[in-house]
Design an enzyme around this catalytic site. Structure first.
Site, PDB file in Angstrom:
ATOM      1  N   CYS A 335     -27.578   2.654  10.516  1.00 38.20           N
ATOM      2  CA  CYS A 335     -28.831   1.954  10.533  1.00 38.20           C
ATOM      3  C   CYS A 335     -28.924   0.534   9.769  1.00 38.20           C
ATOM      4  O   CYS A 335     -29.607  -0.345  10.114  1.00 38.20           O
ATOM      5  CB  CYS A 335     -29.885   3.106   9.984  1.00 38.20           C
ATOM      6  SG  CYS A 335     -28.915   4.490   8.741  1.00 38.20           S
ATOM      7  N   ARG A 364     -17.350   9.822   6.098  1.00 39.03           N
ATOM      8  CA  ARG A 364     -18.152  10.340   5.260  1.00 39.03           C
ATOM      9  C   ARG A 364     -17.232  11.409   4.321  1.00 39.03           C
ATOM     10  O   ARG A 364     -16.252  11.982   4.929  1.00 39.03           O
ATOM     11  CB  ARG A 364     -19.303  11.240   5.571  1.00 39.03           C
ATOM     12  CG  ARG A 364     -20.257  10.374   6.268  1.00 39.03           C
ATOM     13  CD  ARG A 364     -21.365  11.194   6.787  1.00 39.03           C
ATOM     14  NE  ARG A 364     -22.493  10.475   7.524  1.00 39.03           N
ATOM     15  CZ  ARG A 364     -23.409  10.729   8.133  1.00 39.03           C
ATOM     16  NH1 ARG A 364     -23.772  12.132   8.075  1.00 39.03           N
ATOM     17  NH2 ARG A 364     -24.030   9.919   8.793  1.00 39.03           N
ATOM     18  N   GLN A 382     -21.240   8.581  16.067  1.00 38.67           N
ATOM     19  CA  GLN A 382     -22.661   9.222  15.970  1.00 38.67           C
ATOM     20  C   GLN A 382     -23.056   8.427  17.165  1.00 38.67           C
ATOM     21  O   GLN A 382     -22.917   7.158  17.596  1.00 38.67           O
ATOM     22  CB  GLN A 382     -23.517   8.532  14.893  1.00 38.67           C
ATOM     23  CG  GLN A 382     -23.408   9.552  13.594  1.00 38.67           C
ATOM     24  CD  GLN A 382     -24.407   8.976  12.716  1.00 38.67           C
ATOM     25  OE1 GLN A 382     -24.751   8.058  12.357  1.00 38.67           O
ATOM     26  NE2 GLN A 382     -25.047  10.054  12.100  1.00 38.67           N
ATOM     27  N   ASP A 384     -25.972   6.805  17.918  1.00 39.83           N
ATOM     28  CA  ASP A 384     -27.072   6.205  17.151  1.00 39.83           C
ATOM     29  C   ASP A 384     -27.949   5.351  18.167  1.00 39.83           C
ATOM     30  O   ASP A 384     -27.572   4.749  18.908  1.00 39.83           O
ATOM     31  CB  ASP A 384     -26.534   5.696  16.084  1.00 39.83           C
ATOM     32  CG  ASP A 384     -27.040   6.133  14.685  1.00 39.83           C
ATOM     33  OD1 ASP A 384     -27.883   7.013  14.620  1.00 39.83           O
ATOM     34  OD2 ASP A 384     -26.367   5.926  13.634  1.00 39.83           O
ATOM     35  N   HIS A 386     -31.676   3.113  17.127  1.00 38.63           N
ATOM     36  CA  HIS A 386     -32.721   2.519  16.325  1.00 38.63           C
ATOM     37  C   HIS A 386     -33.892   1.979  17.328  1.00 38.63           C
ATOM     38  O   HIS A 386     -33.541   0.939  17.954  1.00 38.63           O
ATOM     39  CB  HIS A 386     -32.390   1.788  15.102  1.00 38.63           C
ATOM     40  CG  HIS A 386     -31.459   2.776  14.382  1.00 38.63           C
ATOM     41  ND1 HIS A 386     -30.136   2.632  14.471  1.00 38.63           N
ATOM     42  CD2 HIS A 386     -31.836   3.493  13.330  1.00 38.63           C
ATOM     43  CE1 HIS A 386     -29.638   3.281  13.578  1.00 38.63           C
ATOM     44  NE2 HIS A 386     -30.346   3.957  12.707  1.00 38.63           N
ATOM     45  N   LYS A 466     -40.082  13.872  10.859  1.00 35.45           N
ATOM     46  CA  LYS A 466     -39.181  13.920  11.916  1.00 35.45           C
ATOM     47  C   LYS A 466     -39.360  15.189  12.828  1.00 35.45           C
ATOM     48  O   LYS A 466     -40.069  16.115  12.784  1.00 35.45           O
ATOM     49  CB  LYS A 466     -37.918  13.918  11.306  1.00 35.45           C
ATOM     50  CG  LYS A 466     -37.660  15.278  10.512  1.00 35.45           C
ATOM     51  CD  LYS A 466     -36.119  15.420   9.931  1.00 35.45           C
ATOM     52  CE  LYS A 466     -35.877  16.632   9.038  1.00 35.45           C
ATOM     53  NZ  LYS A 466     -34.481  16.663   8.727  1.00 35.45           N
ATOM     54  N   HIS A 512     -35.215   6.117  13.880  1.00 33.24           N
ATOM     55  CA  HIS A 512     -33.834   6.606  13.901  1.00 33.24           C
ATOM     56  C   HIS A 512     -33.768   7.721  15.074  1.00 33.24           C
ATOM     57  O   HIS A 512     -34.530   8.645  15.050  1.00 33.24           O
ATOM     58  CB  HIS A 512     -33.266   7.057  12.643  1.00 33.24           C
ATOM     59  CG  HIS A 512     -33.389   6.253  11.521  1.00 33.24           C
ATOM     60  ND1 HIS A 512     -32.340   5.685  10.883  1.00 33.24           N
ATOM     61  CD2 HIS A 512     -34.397   5.807  10.852  1.00 33.24           C
ATOM     62  CE1 HIS A 512     -32.758   5.165   9.847  1.00 33.24           C
ATOM     63  NE2 HIS A 512     -34.010   5.152   9.570  1.00 33.24           N
TER      64      HIS A 512
END
Length: 643
Positions: A335, A364, A382, A384, A386, A466, A512
Site C-alpha cells: 500500500c 513477513r 498478494q 493487492d 487500491h 471493512k 484496500h
C-alpha cells in the site's frame, strides 16, 4: 422472592432463592436433565448458581453454542484429571477451548507417546462414566497460590500470582482433582459423552520461545457421538486433501530447507496453474477498469515510518538492510508504494476514482513453528488493489468490488460465503462524519447486492471500517480470502490531496482490497477444495495422450501438437509400458482426460477418451474432442462473469 423471566417472556415466581438447575427442574424433567448452565441477565453461570433476586434467565443446553464450548472446556479439565490420575508428577498449566476442540499443556519429565494418549482417553471415559459432580469454590488469591504450590503445581501458582491481589480465585473440583478456572463448567462429568484425543505437540510456556517447552495434548469434544463421528470423518477428509501431500504427489511446489522455511518454490505443474490463475485475475481486473502497477520489493525505512508500519507492524518485518548509510526494508505491504504513485502528481476530482492493482510479492517474518505449507509462509504474492476515490464515490466503488469479488470466487468454484461488516473501534482516526458515511456505504452496498452479513461492532481497524468475505470449501471449512478495507489513515499520513470542483484541496478515501488474499494461500485452498482434481481450466495437464505400442508414436505427437495449437495443455506418454499401467498412473495424477491411441484410432484419425473418474467416453474424432475441451475450459464461470 425472585421472579425469573424466561426468554419467551413468561415468568416463574419462587418463595426462596433458587439455582439455575432448580428453575430448569420446575419447567420440566427433560430440561433439567439437559441443563448444562444458565445465562443470568446475560452472564454465563454454572447450573448450581443461586439466583437471589429478580432476573432474566436462559437455560443453556448442548444445543447452544455456549453449551458446546462449555462441554469442550470441561473435557479439557477431564483430560487434565485423567493425566494427573495416570501420571501424578505431571504439572497442569492452561487448557483453553479452540475451534472444534481444546488442548491442555503439561510439564512432564518425558514426552507423551501415542500409547499414552490411548491410556489417557480410556481413563477419561472411566471418569465420565462415574458421573462425578463438578463443584465450584472461591479462595483468596494468596491462599489459592499456596494451595497449588503445596500440591506441586508450580505453574498454577505462577498463573495466580499474576492476578491482582484483591481478587478472589475460583477453583473447580471433581473427585480428587482440583483445577484453577473462572468457569462455568458442566454439572458433572457424566455430561461429557463424546470426545477424542487427537495429537500431542510441543508448546512453549506462555507462548514465549525463551521459556521452557511443555507438551500440548489436543482433543475434540461434541454433544453426542454422531457429531463426533461426523467431525472425525471431516478430519480424515481434510487429511486426505492436505495440500502439502497432494502438492508433492502432483509435483506442484516445494519448500526447500536449503533456502529456508516459508519460501515457496513453484514447480512446472504448479507454475502452470498459477499462470492460469494470474491471467484470469488480470483479465477480470482489466474488464473491471483497473490499471496495473509494478513496485519494488524494498524501500527506505523512512517510508515505513511514515506509513506507520515500522511502529505498528514492526514485529512482522525483517531487519533493515544497510547500504550507502541508508536503511532499506523488505516490504511487508504494497500500500505505501501505491500511495507514492498517487502522490507523484496533483490529482483532480475528475481523475477519481483511480483503480490500481498489483500482484505484489511481500515478505513477513513468521515464527518457524507457525509456518504451514502454503497456508502460512514468509514470502507470498498478494493480489493487492487500491482505489482512491471521493467520499461520494465510496458506495459505487464498493458495489463494483463486491461484483468483481463474487464473480472471481464463483469462477473458482466457491458459492458459499460468510460476510462480516466491521465497524469503528474505540480508538480510531478520522472524523465521525466520514466513519458514519463510510460504514453506511459499506452496509448499503451489501444490502443492494442482497448479501447476508454479520455485524462486528468495533471490529474495524483504527483507520477504517471493512468487509471480510470468507469462503467455504468442499468439506465446509471457512477460509478468509477477500477483504475490503476503507482507510482514512494513510491519506492523512502521506498528505494526499485532490483538487475538488470548488478548487479546494481535499483528502481522497483509500480503499484496500484483496480478492484471493495471497496467491500461495489461495492455491493451497484450491488444492484442498478439489483434492487435487482441478477443473479442466485449472488442471496443469488437461489431456494425456497414451499409446498402446510404439506404432502410434508419430500419431501421438500429431495429436499433442494439434491440441496445443488450440491452447490446450496436452502431454504424451510414449513409454514401453502396458496401457493399464499408464492409465492408472495418470489417473493418480488427476489428469482430467486420458486419450488412448491404438492402431484403430490411428487409422480412423480418432482418439479413445477416458475421464479421470474411469468413465469411458467412447471414441471421438479430434475436432469433436477439441470442441468439447474448449467449451469446458470456457465454461469455468464465464456465464456468471458476463451476466
Amino acid at each position: 422472592m425472585p421472579v425469573i423471566t424466561l426468554p419467551d417472556e413468561s415468568q416463574r415466581r419462587f418463595d426462596e432463592p433458587v439455582s439455575v438447575a432448580d428453575v430448569a427442574a420446575d419447567i420440566g424433567r427433560g430440561l433439567a436433565k439437559a441443563t448444562l448452565a444458565g445465562k443470568v441477565d446475560g452472564r454465563l453461570v454454572d447450573a448450581s448458581h443461586r439466583i437471589n433476586e429478580d432476573a432474566r434467565l436462559a437455560i443453556v443446553t448442548d444445543r447452544d453454542p455456549e453449551g458446546v464450548e462449555m462441554i469442550r472446556h470441561s473435557t479439557a479439565h477431564l483430560m487434565a484429571h485423567a493425566v494427573k490420575s495416570l501420571f501424578p508428577s505431571a504439572q497442569v498449566t492452561i487448557g483453553p477451548v479452540i475451534d472444534d476442540g481444546f488442548y491442555y499443556d503439561f510439564a512432564f519429565e518425558r514426552p507423551f507417546h501415542p500409547e499414552d494418549l490411548e491410556k489417557i482417553e480410556a481413563r477419561m471415559k472411566e471418569l465420565a462414566k462415574a458421573d462425578i459432580p463438578v463443584e465450584r469454590r472461591v479462595m483468596p488469591r494468596d491462599e489459592a497460590a499456596e494451595f497449588f504450590r503445596a500440591q506441586g503445581e508450580e505453574y498454577k501458582a505462577r498463573i495466580i500470582e499474576d492476578i491482582p491481589q484483591n481478587e478472589d480465585i475460583s477453583l473447580y473440583t471433581q473427585g480428587d482433582f482440583v483445577d484453577l478456572c473462572r468457569g462455568p463448567h458442566v454439572p458433572s462429568t457424566g455430561k461429557l459423552k463424546a470426545f477424542k484425543l487427537t495429537k500431542v505437540a510441543g508448546a512453549y510456556w506462555r507462548g514465549d520461545s525463551k521459556n521452557e517447552m511443555l507438551q500440548r495434548i489436543y482433543g475434540t469434544a461434541w454433544p453426542n457421538k454422531q457429531q463426533l463421528e461426523d467431525y472425525l470423518h471431516r478430519l480424515a477428509e481434510a487429511e486426505r486433501r492436505d495440500h502439502r501431500r497432494i502438492g508433492q504427489e502432483l509435483n506442484l511446489f516445494s519448500i526447500q530447507d536449503e533456502a529456508g522455511g516459508g519460501l515457496v518454490f513453484w514447480h512446472p505443474n504448479g507454475a502452470r496453474i498459477r499462470r492460469v490463475v494470474e491471467q484470469f485475475w488480470y483479465d477480470m481486473h482489466e474488464r473491471a477498469g483497473y490499471e496495473f502497477l509494478y513496485t519494488p520489493h524494498i524501500a527506505n525505512l523512512e517510508l515505513w515510518k511514515t506509513s506507520g508500519h515500522a511502529d505498528f507492524y514492526g514485529e512482522s518485518m525483517y531487519e533493515p538492510m544497510e547500504d550507502d548509510n541508508q536503511a532499506f526494508q523488505l516490504k511487508p505491504m504494497n500500500c505505501p508504494f501505491h500511495v507514492l504513485v498517487y502522490k507523484d502528481r496533483l490529482r483532480s476530482y475528475r481523475d477519481l476514482p483511480l483503480r490500481w492493482a498489483e500482484m505484489g510479492t511481500v515478505y513477513r517474518r513468521e515464527m518457524s513453528g507457525a509456518l504451514h505449507g502454503l497456508m502460512r509462509v514468509r514470502g507470498f504474492t498478494q493480489d493487492d488493489a487500491h482505489i482512491f476515490c471521493r467520499e461520494d464515490q465510496i458506495e459505487d466503488e464498493i458495489l463494483r468490488i463486491l461484483d468483481l469479488t463474487l464473480d472471481v470466487l464463483r469462477a473458482f468454484g466457491f458459492d458459499d460465503f460468510d460476510i462480516n461488516l466491521s465497524t469503528r473501534p474505540d480508538k480510531a482516526v478520522g472524523s465521525d462524519h466520514i466513519w458514519e458515511h463510510a460504514t453506511a456505504a459499506l452496509r448499503a452496498a451489501l444490502e443492494k447486492k442482497g448479501l447476508e452479513y454479520e455485524l462486528d461492532e468495533g471490529g474495524g481497524a483504527f483507520y477504517g471500517p471493512k468487509i471480510d468475505i470468507k469462503i467455504r470449501d468442499a468439506i465446509g471449512r471457512q477460509w478468509q480470502c477477500s477483504t475490503v478495507q476503507l482507510d482514512f489513515n494513510l491519506p492523512e499520513r502521506f498528505d494526499l490531496e485532490y483538487v475538488a470542483d470548488d478548487n479546494q484541496r481535499r483528502r481522497p478515501i483509500m480503499v484496500h482490497r484483496a480478492l484471493l488474499g495471497s496467491v500461495e494461500r489461495f492455491f493451497g485452498v484450491l488444492i484442498e477444495h478439489y483434492a487435487g482434481s482441478f477443473p479442466l481450466w485449472l488442471a496443469p495437464v488437461q489431456a494425456q495422450v497414451l499409446t498402446i505400442t510404439d506404432r502410434q508414436d508419430d500419431y501421438a505427437r500429431e495429436v499433442v501438437q494439434t491440441l496445443r495449437a488450440q491452447g490446450l495443455r496436452a502431454e504424451m506418454d510414449l513409454r514401453n509400458e502396458k496401457i493399464g499401467f499408464k492409465i492408472r498412473e495418470h489417473t493418480l495424477q488427476r489428469v482430467p482426460y486420458l486419450l488412448v491411441l491404438g492402431d484403430r484410432e490411428m487409422e480412423t484419425r480418432s482418439v479413445a477418451v477416458r475421464s479421470r473418474t474411469g468413465q469411458d467416453l467412447g471414441t471421438m474424432d479430434l475436432d469433436a474432442l477439441i470442441q468439447r475441451l474448449s467449451r469446458e475450459v470456457a465454461d469455468r464461470g464465464r456465464t456468471i462473469v458476463e451476466d
